[in-house]
Design a protein around this motif. Sequence first.
Motif, PDB file in Angstrom:
ATOM      1  N   LEU A   1     -36.204 -20.207 -33.865  1.00  0.00           N
ATOM      2  CA  LEU A   1     -35.290 -19.183 -33.340  1.00  0.00           C
ATOM      3  C   LEU A   1     -34.562 -18.484 -34.475  1.00  0.00           C
ATOM      4  O   LEU A   1     -34.353 -17.265 -34.435  1.00  0.00           O
TER       5      LEU A   1
ATOM      6  N   SER B   1     -34.857 -14.531 -35.201  1.00  0.00           N
ATOM      7  CA  SER B   1     -33.675 -13.677 -35.282  1.00  0.00           C
ATOM      8  C   SER B   1     -33.678 -12.872 -36.575  1.00  0.00           C
ATOM      9  O   SER B   1     -33.382 -11.678 -36.588  1.00  0.00           O
TER      10      SER B   1
ATOM     11  N   LEU C   1     -35.651 -17.096 -24.806  1.00  0.00           N
ATOM     12  CA  LEU C   1     -35.127 -17.358 -26.144  1.00  0.00           C
ATOM     13  C   LEU C   1     -35.775 -16.437 -27.180  1.00  0.00           C
ATOM     14  O   LEU C   1     -35.105 -15.942 -28.096  1.00  0.00           O
TER      15      LEU C   1
ATOM     16  N   LEU D   1     -29.284 -15.348 -24.249  1.00  0.00           N
ATOM     17  CA  LEU D   1     -28.699 -16.641 -23.915  1.00  0.00           C
ATOM     18  C   LEU D   1     -29.039 -16.977 -22.471  1.00  0.00           C
ATOM     19  O   LEU D   1     -28.595 -16.270 -21.549  1.00  0.00           O
ATOM     20  N   PRO D   2     -29.797 -18.032 -22.225  1.00  0.00           N
ATOM     21  CA  PRO D   2     -30.096 -18.428 -20.843  1.00  0.00           C
ATOM     22  C   PRO D   2     -28.859 -19.049 -20.185  1.00  0.00           C
ATOM     23  O   PRO D   2     -28.375 -20.100 -20.612  1.00  0.00           O
TER      24      PRO D   2
ATOM     25  N   LEU E   1     -38.477 -20.215 -20.219  1.00  0.00           N
ATOM     26  CA  LEU E   1     -37.301 -20.436 -21.054  1.00  0.00           C
ATOM     27  C   LEU E   1     -37.557 -19.961 -22.479  1.00  0.00           C
ATOM     28  O   LEU E   1     -36.711 -19.296 -23.098  1.00  0.00           O
ATOM     29  N   PHE E   2     -38.731 -20.267 -23.019  1.00  0.00           N
ATOM     30  CA  PHE E   2     -39.019 -19.888 -24.399  1.00  0.00           C
ATOM     31  C   PHE E   2     -39.183 -18.375 -24.557  1.00  0.00           C
ATOM     32  O   PHE E   2     -38.849 -17.811 -25.608  1.00  0.00           O
TER      33      PHE E   2
ATOM     34  N   LYS F   1     -35.043 -24.811 -33.155  1.00  0.00           N
ATOM     35  CA  LYS F   1     -33.893 -24.160 -33.799  1.00  0.00           C
ATOM     36  C   LYS F   1     -34.327 -23.362 -35.024  1.00  0.00           C
ATOM     37  O   LYS F   1     -33.875 -22.236 -35.233  1.00  0.00           O
TER      38      LYS F   1
ATOM     39  N   PHE G   1     -29.799 -25.140 -26.005  1.00  0.00           N
ATOM     40  CA  PHE G   1     -30.233 -23.748 -26.048  1.00  0.00           C
ATOM     41  C   PHE G   1     -29.819 -22.960 -24.797  1.00  0.00           C
ATOM     42  O   PHE G   1     -30.222 -21.808 -24.637  1.00  0.00           O
ATOM     43  N   THR G   2     -29.073 -23.582 -23.911  1.00  0.00           N
ATOM     44  CA  THR G   2     -28.702 -22.944 -22.652  1.00  0.00           C
ATOM     45  C   THR G   2     -27.216 -23.118 -22.379  1.00  0.00           C
ATOM     46  O   THR G   2     -26.572 -24.003 -22.941  1.00  0.00           O
TER      47      THR G   2
END
Length: 398
Positions: free
Chosen positions: A223, A227, A54, A59-60, A50-51, A220, A355-356
């Motif tokens: 991320l 970004s 991300l 977007l998972p 998952l990480f 958060k 996050f998903t």
Amino acid sequence: MSPEELIARRTGRRCLPLPSNRLGLYLALRHWTSPGQRLLMSPISADEILFLVLAAGLLPVIAPLSRRDGNLDLSRTDLSSVDAVLTTNLYGLPDPVAGLAGKVVIEDVAHALETTVGGRPLGTFGQAGVFSLSKHAGAGSGGVLAVESGADLKALERARDRLLLPGAFAADLAAVGASIARHAVTTLELVRPALRLVRALGLVEPRQGYRIPLRERELKSALAAGSALRGRASQGSSLTDPPDDRLADPLAALDSWIRADLHHYRSRYGRLSRRYQAHRLGRVPRDRAARLAGIAMLAELPSVAPAVLDNLDQPLFRVPLLVSERDPAIAELERHGVATGYLYDPPFDDYAAAFTEASPYPGDARWWARHVLPVNPLRAHRAWEVLKGLSPAPSPAR
């Protein structure tokens, strides 16, 4: 013969050696997708997957899960709503790859080194297949990325080299020594005292249940930093060709999440580790008959996942049982010297809801995650006295 040469012989593809399956998945995601795109993935997989998704800026989108095998349920999935798909092939049971034609598909083949579909090896259906050398092979480290195109291989090799961290002989020696020790513990039936020792020494990654702590606020922030870093490093979306990519480290922001249980996941391994990985991978075929015999034995249990009965010819990494009282069973197995791992509970859309994009049918994944007991078929005989007394999990309400 090197690990990548052995995987190339099996798949007929061009292969890139890696320090881990994790780094290979990240490279493949960055190469074939762009930040902001929607990636369909299973709700049941390892935390670090998952990480990695991300970290790649994706977007998972959490897929409905099949109760038969714990993989993607395409009958309840709108493939037109996603840009790419990441398969899991949980415990070696194959995802429905035939139904993914026309999509960008990244195959995580960590659990499915020897699994085939219609006689064709997994890892050859998508744009990329990413193998692990620490599962079937038990090498403790290493991965291989298999692709069709020579141009893709060269681009991915450049991207890999930008992300690799320097290795050290001491780290190589420690990784090989740890793997040898794990095999010795199993052979000498010292699993129970070994588990007590590593827990007493604090060598097990801290967890909340079966997941590492999410640290939502920190995640958060990380991320957001990642970004911003991608925006400064490149005006494009690919890791392979941005003009200033050498100045950036796209994995750094999420490193403390991605590295869980494998802190050297992107460190360059030396000759010692490479030779050991090749040695362990070359031994895998020797275990095939014993693995299949263990699978056949476990398939007699009423708690076995239905898809196992359709795959008795596949040397699965683990055999999933679906049992009523899973956690007491794990404790009892430990008392009999059988360790249980590879549990992914809760599903991603419960674990990391912020996050998903949640599955439209979350109930089956919650049921599977709560009841699945993955058993090493090579340890079937030792586990049998415990397993034969377990009640199957009650079917979930729909």
